[in-house]
Design an enzyme around this catalytic site. Structure first.
Site, PDB file in Angstrom:
ATOM      1  N   ASN A 133     -22.292  -4.237  -2.940  1.00 58.13           N
ATOM      2  CA  ASN A 133     -21.116  -5.103  -2.881  1.00 58.13           C
ATOM      3  C   ASN A 133     -19.909  -4.489  -3.591  1.00 58.13           C
ATOM      4  O   ASN A 133     -18.924  -5.166  -3.843  1.00 58.13           O
ATOM      5  CB  ASN A 133     -21.441  -6.488  -3.473  1.00 58.13           C
ATOM      6  N   HIS A 135     -19.943  -3.206  -6.667  1.00 62.01           N
ATOM      7  CA  HIS A 135     -19.905  -3.350  -8.127  1.00 62.01           C
ATOM      8  C   HIS A 135     -20.103  -2.002  -8.819  1.00 62.01           C
ATOM      9  O   HIS A 135     -20.734  -1.097  -8.278  1.00 62.01           O
ATOM     10  CB  HIS A 135     -20.895  -4.427  -8.631  1.00 62.01           C
ATOM     11  N   GLU A 140     -19.350  -7.439 -11.158  1.00 66.90           N
ATOM     12  CA  GLU A 140     -19.537  -7.998  -9.826  1.00 66.90           C
ATOM     13  C   GLU A 140     -18.189  -8.371  -9.200  1.00 66.90           C
ATOM     14  O   GLU A 140     -17.201  -8.563  -9.917  1.00 66.90           O
ATOM     15  CB  GLU A 140     -20.405  -9.258  -9.921  1.00 66.90           C
TER      16      GLU A 140
HETATM   17  C1  GLP Z   1     -27.404  -1.621 -10.722  1.00 68.85           C
HETATM   18  C2  GLP Z   1     -26.633  -0.951 -11.855  1.00 68.85           C
HETATM   19  C3  GLP Z   1     -25.477  -0.127 -11.344  1.00 68.85           C
HETATM   20  C4  GLP Z   1     -25.927   0.748 -10.192  1.00 68.85           C
HETATM   21  C5  GLP Z   1     -26.444  -0.122  -9.066  1.00 68.85           C
HETATM   22  C6  GLP Z   1     -26.887   0.671  -7.843  1.00 68.85           C
HETATM   23  O1  GLP Z   1     -26.884  -2.842 -10.349  1.00 68.85           O
HETATM   24  N1  GLP Z   1     -26.151  -1.883 -12.814  1.00 68.85           N
HETATM   25  O2  GLP Z   1     -24.953   0.654 -12.404  1.00 68.85           O
HETATM   26  O3  GLP Z   1     -24.862   1.542  -9.752  1.00 68.85           O
HETATM   27  O4  GLP Z   1     -27.558  -0.855  -9.567  1.00 68.85           O
HETATM   28  O5  GLP Z   1     -28.192   1.143  -8.022  1.00 68.85           O
HETATM   29  P1  GLP Z   1     -28.894   2.222  -7.134  1.00 68.85           P
HETATM   30  O6  GLP Z   1     -28.367   3.540  -7.594  1.00 68.85           O
HETATM   31  O7  GLP Z   1     -30.352   2.082  -7.438  1.00 68.85           O
HETATM   32  O8  GLP Z   1     -28.548   1.915  -5.728  1.00 68.85           O
END
Ligand code: GLP
Length: 240
Positions: A133, A135, A140
């Site tokens: 999304n 973030h 968020e």
């Molecule tokens: C979590 C973390 C973020 C990260 C996101 C994506 O929500 N707080 O910092 O960027 O996940 O994670 P992934 O790299 O596993 O897709």
């Protein structure tokens, strides 16, 4: 904003490792802003390998992580504390007193974390993943950009995305503590890594969309030193 596309997810993530290693090489007491999630793992693997081969040294390096769940013990293997220990801290010569993660245990925790970052001289390079999304950290989509480290309520989409690490979505904590957008924008350089088809929309909106708190990463368009590293799948919409 610089945007680089790689043939594989692994290559995009390793390129982030190259940028972190270059920072460590050029400034032995650098302040690194670190991220969790599955995306940065290959970057940490590269740093560990270069450390083992004597290429880089963490003796004077300071680190600040972006975020942590609230309500999970730091020893819990699903905590971001445990993640960092497993993938980096336990494998290189970082000093325990130089490693920092936010902790949601007291109301003052966020302000104290911001003060620690300030007194370390600010973050030299901030590594980021990105949520589906848009973030960054756990900032968020919202009506306003946040400034400092704060407690957040996780979005439904984030709870669903992160459920893969837990037994079910019900077990994913509902709250986290995260550096704010202000902390991220204050970093001297930002490196965002995005891989996989499910990040394609977030990447497009971050780079080509309007700057809006509804896509928190879009604020990076205003950062003077922001590098986005993506694999082909995550950059699919950029080619259309
Ligand atoms: C979590 C973390 C973020 C990260 C996101 C994506 O929500 N707080 O910092 O960027 O996940 O994670 P992934 O790299 O596993 O897709």
């Amino acid at each position: 904003m610089e945007f680089h596309v790689y043939e594989s997810a692994r290559a995009a993530c390793e390129a982030a490792g190259v940028l972190l290693a270059a920072q460590i090489t050029r400034k032995g007491d650098s302040v690194l802003g670190l991220a969790t999630g599955s995306t940065p793992i290959p970057a940490y693997e590269m740093l560990v390998q270069w450390y083992e081969r004597g290429v880089i040294d963490f003796d004077r390096i300071r680190t600040f992580n972006l975020d942590e769940y609230v309500g999970i013990d730091h020893k819990n293997p699903l905590s971001y504390h445990a993640f960092m220990q497993e993938h980096l801290f336990g494998k290189v010569n970082l000093r325990a007193e130089n490693v920092h993660l936010p902790s949601g245990r007291s109301a003052m925790a966020g302000a104290a974390y911001d003060e620690k970052i300030r007194s370390a001289g600010g973050i030299d390079i901030q590594l980021l993943g990105i949520g589906r999304n848009g973030h960054i950290g756990f900032n968020e989509p919202a009506e306003e950009f946040t400034y400092g480290t704060h407690i957040v309520t996780l979005a439904k989409d984030t709870i669903e995305a992160n459920a893969r690490f837990f037994r079910s979505a019900d077990e994913v904590p509902r709250q986290a503590i995260s550096m704010g957008i202000g902390n991220i924008m204050a970093a001297k350089c930002v490196v965002l890594v995005a891989t996989g088809e499910n990040k394609a929309e977030a990447v497009y909106n971050t780079i080509r969309g309007p700057i809006t708190p509804h896509v928190p990463a879009s604020i990076l368009q205003l950062h003077p030193c922001c590098v986005i590293l993506a694999d082909r799948e995550a950059s699919r919409l950029m080619r259309e």
